[in-house]
Design a protein around this motif. Structure first.
Motif, PDB file in Angstrom:
ATOM      1  N   VAL A 173      29.356  -8.294 -18.155  1.00 54.64           N
ATOM      2  CA  VAL A 173      29.008  -8.432 -16.739  1.00 54.64           C
ATOM      3  C   VAL A 173      30.147  -9.181 -16.052  1.00 54.64           C
ATOM      4  N   SER A 177      29.491 -20.322 -18.521  1.00 56.50           N
ATOM      5  CA  SER A 177      29.928 -21.409 -17.638  1.00 56.50           C
ATOM      6  C   SER A 177      29.752 -21.066 -16.160  1.00 56.50           C
ATOM      7  N   ARG A 197      29.874 -17.942 -24.452  1.00 56.22           N
ATOM      8  CA  ARG A 197      30.445 -18.650 -25.592  1.00 56.22           C
ATOM      9  C   ARG A 197      29.552 -19.787 -26.067  1.00 56.22           C
ATOM     10  N   SER A 248      29.262 -12.368 -21.391  1.00 56.94           N
ATOM     11  CA  SER A 248      30.448 -12.763 -20.618  1.00 56.94           C
ATOM     12  C   SER A 248      31.670 -12.088 -21.253  1.00 56.94           C
ATOM     13  N   GLN A 272      34.843 -14.918 -12.011  1.00 59.53           N
ATOM     14  CA  GLN A 272      34.874 -13.506 -12.422  1.00 59.53           C
ATOM     15  C   GLN A 272      33.533 -13.060 -12.995  1.00 59.53           C
ATOM     16  N   ASN A 317      22.313 -24.123 -19.883  1.00 57.41           N
ATOM     17  CA  ASN A 317      23.634 -24.627 -20.252  1.00 57.41           C
ATOM     18  C   ASN A 317      23.492 -26.095 -20.625  1.00 57.41           C
ATOM     19  N   THR A 377      35.546  -7.511 -14.348  1.00 49.34           N
ATOM     20  CA  THR A 377      36.130  -6.433 -15.148  1.00 49.34           C
ATOM     21  C   THR A 377      35.083  -5.795 -16.063  1.00 49.34           C
TER      22      THR A 377
HETATM   23  C1  LIG Z   1      41.296 -11.012 -14.315  1.00 49.86           C
HETATM   24  C2  LIG Z   1      40.105 -11.625 -15.002  1.00 49.86           C
HETATM   25  C3  LIG Z   1      38.947 -10.888 -15.102  1.00 49.86           C
HETATM   26  C4  LIG Z   1      37.812 -11.428 -15.724  1.00 49.86           C
HETATM   27  N1  LIG Z   1      36.662 -10.694 -15.788  1.00 49.86           N
HETATM   28  C5  LIG Z   1      35.554 -11.268 -16.314  1.00 49.86           C
HETATM   29  C6  LIG Z   1      34.322 -10.555 -16.346  1.00 49.86           C
HETATM   30  O1  LIG Z   1      34.222  -9.389 -15.945  1.00 49.86           O
HETATM   31  N2  LIG Z   1      33.241 -11.189 -16.849  1.00 49.86           N
HETATM   32  C7  LIG Z   1      33.295 -12.474 -17.344  1.00 49.86           C
HETATM   33  O2  LIG Z   1      32.265 -12.981 -17.805  1.00 49.86           O
HETATM   34  N3  LIG Z   1      34.451 -13.143 -17.342  1.00 49.86           N
HETATM   35  C8  LIG Z   1      35.577 -12.566 -16.858  1.00 49.86           C
HETATM   36  N4  LIG Z   1      36.758 -13.260 -16.913  1.00 49.86           N
HETATM   37  C9  LIG Z   1      36.809 -14.488 -17.714  1.00 49.86           C
HETATM   38  C10 LIG Z   1      36.270 -15.718 -17.007  1.00 49.86           C
HETATM   39  O3  LIG Z   1      37.288 -16.322 -16.258  1.00 49.86           O
HETATM   40  C11 LIG Z   1      35.732 -16.730 -18.050  1.00 49.86           C
HETATM   41  O4  LIG Z   1      36.777 -17.043 -18.938  1.00 49.86           O
HETATM   42  C12 LIG Z   1      34.543 -16.251 -18.839  1.00 49.86           C
HETATM   43  O5  LIG Z   1      33.548 -15.761 -17.984  1.00 49.86           O
HETATM   44  C13 LIG Z   1      33.975 -17.406 -19.647  1.00 49.86           C
HETATM   45  O6  LIG Z   1      32.963 -16.957 -20.486  1.00 49.86           O
HETATM   46  P1  LIG Z   1      31.844 -17.968 -20.979  1.00 49.86           P
HETATM   47  O7  LIG Z   1      31.144 -18.537 -19.795  1.00 49.86           O
HETATM   48  O8  LIG Z   1      31.033 -17.253 -22.005  1.00 49.86           O
HETATM   49  O9  LIG Z   1      32.673 -19.066 -21.774  1.00 49.86           O
HETATM   50  P2  LIG Z   1      33.066 -20.561 -21.388  1.00 49.86           P
HETATM   51  O10 LIG Z   1      33.769 -20.647 -20.109  1.00 49.86           O
HETATM   52  O11 LIG Z   1      33.753 -21.117 -22.592  1.00 49.86           O
HETATM   53  O12 LIG Z   1      31.663 -21.291 -21.190  1.00 49.86           O
HETATM   54  C14 LIG Z   1      30.766 -21.555 -22.204  1.00 49.86           C
HETATM   55  C15 LIG Z   1      29.628 -22.337 -21.592  1.00 49.86           C
HETATM   56  O13 LIG Z   1      28.655 -22.574 -22.603  1.00 49.86           O
HETATM   57  C16 LIG Z   1      28.160 -23.892 -22.464  1.00 49.86           C
HETATM   58  N5  LIG Z   1      27.641 -24.281 -23.775  1.00 49.86           N
HETATM   59  C17 LIG Z   1      28.347 -24.643 -24.880  1.00 49.86           C
HETATM   60  N6  LIG Z   1      27.516 -24.880 -25.908  1.00 49.86           N
HETATM   61  C18 LIG Z   1      26.252 -24.685 -25.436  1.00 49.86           C
HETATM   62  C19 LIG Z   1      24.970 -24.758 -26.009  1.00 49.86           C
HETATM   63  N7  LIG Z   1      24.799 -25.090 -27.310  1.00 49.86           N
HETATM   64  N8  LIG Z   1      23.905 -24.479 -25.239  1.00 49.86           N
HETATM   65  C20 LIG Z   1      24.047 -24.138 -23.929  1.00 49.86           C
HETATM   66  N9  LIG Z   1      25.258 -24.042 -23.331  1.00 49.86           N
HETATM   67  C21 LIG Z   1      26.344 -24.300 -24.073  1.00 49.86           C
HETATM   68  C22 LIG Z   1      29.333 -24.709 -21.988  1.00 49.86           C
HETATM   69  O14 LIG Z   1      28.884 -25.879 -21.314  1.00 49.86           O
HETATM   70  C23 LIG Z   1      30.030 -23.714 -21.065  1.00 49.86           C
HETATM   71  O15 LIG Z   1      29.562 -23.864 -19.735  1.00 49.86           O
HETATM   72  C24 LIG Z   1      37.878 -12.725 -16.294  1.00 49.86           C
HETATM   73  C25 LIG Z   1      39.066 -13.458 -16.190  1.00 49.86           C
HETATM   74  C26 LIG Z   1      40.163 -12.919 -15.558  1.00 49.86           C
HETATM   75  C27 LIG Z   1      41.420 -13.739 -15.451  1.00 49.86           C
END
Ligand SMILES: Cc1cc2nc3c(=O)[nH]c(=O)nc-3n(C[C@H](O)[C@H](O)[C@H](O)COP(=O)(O)OP(=O)(O)OC[C@H]3O[C@@H](n4cnc5c(N)ncnc54)[C@H](O)[C@@H]3O)c2cc1C
Length: 318
Positions: free
Chosen positions: A244, A262, A203, A229, A266, A281, A247
């Motif tokens: 990746v 982040s 994200r 993600s 998971q 990050n 799930t």
């Molecule tokens: C049952 C279950 C299964 C799941 N399976 C998976 C799975 O298979 N894979 C998976 O990935 N997730 C899975 N999830 C979801 C997981 O819990 C997280 O919600 C998800 O991984 C978060 O994705 P993210 O890191 O992209 O987003 P976020 O958690 O929103 O993180 C975004 C990151 O980007 C950073 N950021 C923001 N702006 C910038 C910038 N300009 N430059 C650099 N960094 C920045 C932030 O500091 C933050 O660390 C699952 C959840 C559940 C409950």
């Protein structure tokens, strides 16, 4: 010592890297491996397998359509015919479909997604991640046939000058499930499970319009796949094939670059066994840095173009 049977997948006659790793891993235990290939192109793939550790190759002549249950029955039959006490396959999507069926037919148990394999007494011992990768379990089996799948990219490929005897056998044609057509959706891009380098976006990339920065980095590496993600897949920014994690897909590339991810548990479940992890990050306290070998704290939208330029620069000097 008894031989073992290894199911080798191929795409149009080219053996899958993950299957060659599985074959090499089995060979490294000192066992003689009977490789089994099936489907159109199997003849071509069969010719190469001696180099990767197969002592014998059984080529299942095409039964007219892929059927996981029919192939599983053929594999279980071949285990019996060869007096084998082991069955192995790569933990690919197909391997995960076929191997449990083989284990069930052999009245055995399956150890899935193993990251280590070794000889133990007259049988084997494997190590596989548990609890989303937070623990590593060492496992042995009391079943007469040891069944396991090996995680792609977790084992090196050993290639020699050896060749193997190739024989043909008729494939079962009475599968309950038959795949009648497969449509490629990835546009010929490398799959995250196979690629030696994976560059994944989260994200933190802010929107789908910025993922070209990640794709450009993947192109600069030359052997990289793009991953994602779940958050961005759920938002529709990227296809599910790239997800990746728990799930999504489990990957173990030589290099994993997590950009704006982040590091939720998971997500880590799907990539923490990567050889080298680089995290980008803007939050220095992001959990992804706990598993990263190298970390860059900053804005991904500024760092990605600079990193792409640097990779291109290094590549151009080779
Ligand atoms: C049952 C279950 C299964 C799941 N399976 C998976 C799975 O298979 N894979 C998976 O990935 N997730 C899975 N999830 C979801 C997981 O819990 C997280 O919600 C998800 O991984 C978060 O994705 P993210 O890191 O992209 O987003 P976020 O958690 O929103 O993180 C975004 C990151 O980007 C950073 N950021 C923001 N702006 C910038 C910038 N300009 N430059 C650099 N960094 C920045 C932030 O500091 C933050 O660390 C699952 C959840 C559940 C409950």
């Amino acid at each position: 010592m008894k031989p073992v049977v290894v199911f080798v997948e191929h795409h149009a006659g080219t053996a899958l890297r993950a299957s060659l790793e599985c074959l090499s891993a089995v060979r490294s235990t000192g066992r003689s491996a009977v490789a089994v290939v099936a489907g159109p192109g199997a003849d071509q793939a069969a010719l190469t397998l001696g180099r990767f550790g197969a002592a014998k190759v059984v080529c299942l002549t095409d039964a007219g359509g892929w059927s996981p249950d029919a192939v599983a029955r053929d594999l279980a039959r071949l285990v019996g015919e060869h007096g084998a006490d082991g069955f192995f396959a790569a933990a690919s999507s197909t391997g995960k479909d076929v191997a449990p069926r083989v284990a069930a037919l052999l009245d055995s148990t399956l150890f899935g997604d193993c990251v280590q394999l070794a000889a133990y007494d007259a049988s084997f011992q494997v190590v596989r991640p548990w609890l989303a990768g937070k623990a590593l379990a060492t496992l042995r089996s009391k079943a007469p046939v040891f069944c396991a799948t090996t995680r792609p990219n977790a084992f090196p490929i050993a290639e020699t000058e050896a060749s193997a005897e190739v024989v043909r056998a008729a494939a079962s044609s009475d599968g309950k499930a038959v795949v009648v057509a497969v449509e490629a959706r990835s546009g010929g891009k490398l799959d995250v499970k196979e690629a030696p380098v994976v560059v994944s976006g989260g994200r933190g990339l802010k929107g789908p319009e910025n993922f070209h920065l990640l794709e450009e980095l993947a192109v600069a590496f030359g052997n990289a796949a793009t991953g994602a993600s779940r958050a961005v897949v759920d938002s529709g920014w990227r296809p599910h094939a790239e997800q990746v994690g728990q799930t999504g897909k489990t990957v173990a590339p030589q290099l994993y670059v997590a950009v704006g991810i982040s590091g939720a548990i998971q997500h880590l479940a799907g990539m923490r066994t990567s050889k080298v992890i680089v995290a980008i990050n803007k939050d220095a306290d992001a959990p992804i840095f706990k598993v990263a070998d190298y970390g860059i704290v900053g804005d991904a939208l500024e760092i990605l173009p600079a990193l792409t330029r640097a990779v291109k620069d290094v590549k151009s000097r080779k």
